[in-house]
Design an enzyme around this catalytic site. Structure first.
Site, PDB file in Angstrom:
ATOM      1  N   GLU A 147       0.806  -1.222   0.000  1.00 56.45           N
ATOM      2  CA  GLU A 147       0.000   0.000   0.000  1.00 56.45           C
ATOM      3  C   GLU A 147       0.842   1.277   0.000  1.00 56.45           C
ATOM      4  O   GLU A 147       0.869   2.044   0.978  1.00 56.45           O
ATOM      5  CB  GLU A 147      -0.938   0.002   1.206  1.00 56.45           C
ATOM      6  CG  GLU A 147      -1.975  -1.101   1.148  1.00 56.45           C
ATOM      7  CD  GLU A 147      -3.049  -0.978   2.216  1.00 56.45           C
ATOM      8  OE1 GLU A 147      -2.790  -0.326   3.235  1.00 56.45           O
ATOM      9  OE2 GLU A 147      -4.131  -1.546   2.026  1.00 56.45           O
ATOM     10  N   GLU A 304      -6.639  -7.654  -0.939  1.00 56.51           N
ATOM     11  CA  GLU A 304      -6.959  -7.719   0.497  1.00 56.51           C
ATOM     12  C   GLU A 304      -8.377  -7.250   0.719  1.00 56.51           C
ATOM     13  O   GLU A 304      -8.797  -6.236   0.150  1.00 56.51           O
ATOM     14  CB  GLU A 304      -6.105  -6.714   1.300  1.00 56.51           C
ATOM     15  CG  GLU A 304      -4.734  -7.106   1.653  1.00 56.51           C
ATOM     16  CD  GLU A 304      -4.067  -6.013   2.517  1.00 56.51           C
ATOM     17  OE1 GLU A 304      -4.767  -5.306   3.258  1.00 56.51           O
ATOM     18  OE2 GLU A 304      -2.848  -5.887   2.412  1.00 56.51           O
TER      19      GLU A 304
END
Ligand code: GAL
Length: 652
Positions: A147, A304
């Protein structure tokens, strides 16, 4: 595209567990039908316990174990969380906040992306992993970092920012002009005077903030690309990606990044339980749009999401029975190559010890694990039947049969967020609102970045496109000229790429196309609303405009135009100068779509039922606890099933 059938699994952190638990995990993964596990994401301090001293022994066993179990490894580079030794050795490589506070280790993402030491250490650990594992048979996909999105305002960033600005603007005169620095006497006389937008007395310059976001996006992208290239130098055939995190706080232009990954991968954490289906649909449609615009054919991966809960205002709301599979399949139907979760096994300690997992603290004997196992079986079955849901999108073709799209530009959201507008505006909230309205009507909706091909869409909604470049404005005009039906909302076409207002009446970039001229913005207070002469309710935002070259479809109580329509070439351009409530938005879209010939996938789709078009047929998702009759068939509460056609549904 990775040579792997589909991805079902989770982030797995074997470094947090003894060998006995790791072995049990492999058995449980097999039992659950897991096909891939993401490993190594936060394992830098285990992999490189001291500078340059690597310990791969544990990861060797983990990868060998995965391979023996027939499970693919999504192998991460651990650079999102540098180890404590790194901090002490390179204090200048820690992130510095806007207010000058230098962060220390103790959490994650404590690095400055422009610090040479951080970049060198990242390349080092990525190279070590690549040379050891690039040809390991378990590795099906590389997952660089985690991320990307860390902010920093330090001196390394200041120096790199100046270089970036020189490349973008050329000289200081151009920079001063672009940033309107005569305002509040901020004219720069030397490059050394240009700083990151650090904490200051009062409001900052929106152009400065916007360029800083762009700069950070490019800095982070360079860091990603460097690691990708290190891996590909060892294994040119390696498939490399990174997991995008959605949200306006991230200085990452995902549309731009999508061309640099082998597969677009997103993480998605909705913010409300009831809103999760619509929010998931938006995120998935956005990922598909980025993928298609970047030439990846509309395929992407949900890397995710949370197995058992949705965090709503800090409260973990539990997903009710059936939601695990339904949400996963709804992503897959929209082009995801699978469904991956965060996380496989809940940690005993650490900051996220209460984050849900497929194997939660009580162990596998839970309703959740049984649902996860059932989903694994179901995905394997879909794969066996050859119906695994991978769309293949022709270059430039609309991605769905509804031929309806919503424009989404994260950079525009940054510009809105950086500017001191006449009222606070939630850009992504507005875009999602229009997407949700189309989704509720039963349309398949594409979410398109500005670079997307627009031809082929019958309806294109452009919500709050505050920052609109000349190129985008021209493309929108061409879209209408060539027969498109364009809906533009308030606060569009207002500023140029440097966040400078286009003068002469709003919406400057689209005034001629829309045939309107806005003289004043007149935002409403929270809870305030107006009733238009059409009976529709306007809230949040209104404007004072004239419509010299457009027909008025609805007017404010004092007779001024509120919603307008103008024909241009073979198409039509609508302007919606106010916020509309859900009912009014639905009515407007019904009229626009009918005029454009854009049909929903299922007419009169009941509230809470979702329809998704795939190359294999239509999927129906019943997010309610009621039976709904669709196409003459009962759709059971919670059902997620492939129907041959809306008229003749049959469970997959
Ligand atoms: C993601 C992140 C994971 C984990 C998760 C918790 O954004 O990538 O590492 O923190 O959130 O929801």
């Amino acid at each position: 595209m990775p040579n792997h059938p589909y991805f079902y699994g989770a982030d797995w952190n074997p470094e947090q567990w003894p060998e006995s638990v790791r072995a049990a995990d492999l058995d449980l993964m097999r039992q659950a039908g897991v096909t891939a596990a993401t490993v190594g994401v936060f394992s830098w301090s285990r992999l490189e316990p001291a500078p340059g001293a690597y310990d791969f022994s544990w990861l060797d066993r983990v990868l060998d174990g995965l391979h023996a179990a027939g499970i693919g490894a999504v192998l991460a580079t651990p650079t999102a969380s540098p180890p404590p030794w790194f901090t002490l050795a390179h204090p200048d490589a820690l992130a510095q906040r806007r207010d000058g506070v230098r962060l220390v280790h103790g959490s994650r993402d404590t690095y400055c992306v422009n610090a040479p030491a951080y970049r060198a250490a990242s390349r080092g650990v990525a190279a070590a992993l690549a040379s050891r594992y690039a040809h390991h048979p378990a590795v099906v996909l590389w997952h660089v970092h985690n991320e990307y999105g860390t902010w920093c305002f330090c001196d390394h960033c200041a120096a790199a920012f100046r270089g970036w600005l020189r490349a973008r603007h050329g000289d200081l005169a151009a920079l001063n002009e672009a940033w309107c620095t005569d305002f509040w006497s901020q004219r720069y006389g030397d490059w050394a005077q240009v700083l990151p937008p650090r904490a200051t007395q009062y409001l900052t310059n929106p152009a400065h903030e916007l360029d800083y976001r762009r700069f950070l996006s490019d800095s982070l992208l360079a860091a990603y690309a460097e690691q990708r290239d290190v891996i590909k130098a060892v294994a040119p055939e390696a498939q490399v990606t990174t997991n995008f995190v959605l949200g306006g706080w991230v200085p990452v232009d995902h549309a731009r990044w999508s061309g640099q990954v082998d597969m677009v991968a997103i993480d998605h954490y909705p913010s409300s339980l009831d809103g999760a289906p619509a929010q998931s649909a938006f995120a998935a449609d956005a990922a598909r749009g980025w993928s298609a615009a970047a030439g990846h054919g509309g395929e992407w991966l949900l890397m995710e999401h949370a197995p058992a809960h949705v965090t709503e205002n800090g409260v973990q709301r539990r997903k009710p029975p059936g939601m695990l599979a339904r949400i996963a399949l709804a992503h897959i139907a929209r082009g995801s190559r699978g469904a991956m979760y965060f996380q496989w096994r809940a940690g005993r300690g650490g900051a996220e010890q209460w984050h849900s997992a497929l194997v939660d603290h009580p162990g596998p004997g839970t309703r959740l694990f049984r649902e996860a196992t059932a989903l694994g079986t179901r995905l394997a079955d879909l794969e066996r039947k050859g119906t695994f849901l991978t769309p293949s999108v022709e270059e430039g073709a609309p991605l769905n049969p509804s031929q309806v799209a919503v424009w989404f530009d994260e950079v525009c959201g940054w510009a809105i967020g950086a500017s001191h507008l006449p009222a606070p505006v939630d850009y992504q909230g507005i875009v999602e609102g229009w997407h949700r309205a189309l989704w509720r009507r039963g349309h398949a909706v594409d979410v398109v970045p500005p670079a997307a091909r627009l031809g082929g869409y019958r309806v294109l909604v452009v919500p709050a496109a505050y920052l609109l470049t000349d190129t985008s404005a021209r493309r929108l005009a061409e879209y209408v000229r060539d027969g498109g039906h364009l809906v533009v909302t308030y606060l569009s076409g207002i500023v140029d790429e440097h966040a400078r207002v286009r003068t002469g009446g709003h919406p400057g970039a689209l005034r001629d196309l829309l045939g309107v001229r806005v003289e004043e913005f007149d935002p409403l207070s929270a809870g305030e609303s107006l009733v238009l002469d059409s009976g529709d309710v306007a809230a949040a935002w209104t404007e004072h405009l004239t419509a010299p070259d457009a027909a008025v479809l609805a007017a404010y109580p004092d007779g001024r135009p509120a919603v307008t329509r103008r024909e241009h070439g073979a198409g039509v351009a609508y302007y919606v100068s106010c916020g509309l409530d859900d009912a009014a938005t639905a009515r407007l879209l019904a009229a626009v779509c009918a005029a454009a010939g854009a049909e929903p996938l299922v007419p009169d789709l009941p509230e809470g039922v979702e329809a998704v078009a795939t190359p294999q047929g239509l999927w129906l998702f019943n997010h309610t606890d009621l039976v709904h009759v669709i196409g003459g068939r009962d759709v059971a509460p919670g059902e997620a099933a492939l129907a041959a056609s809306p008229g003749a549904p049959s469970p997959d």
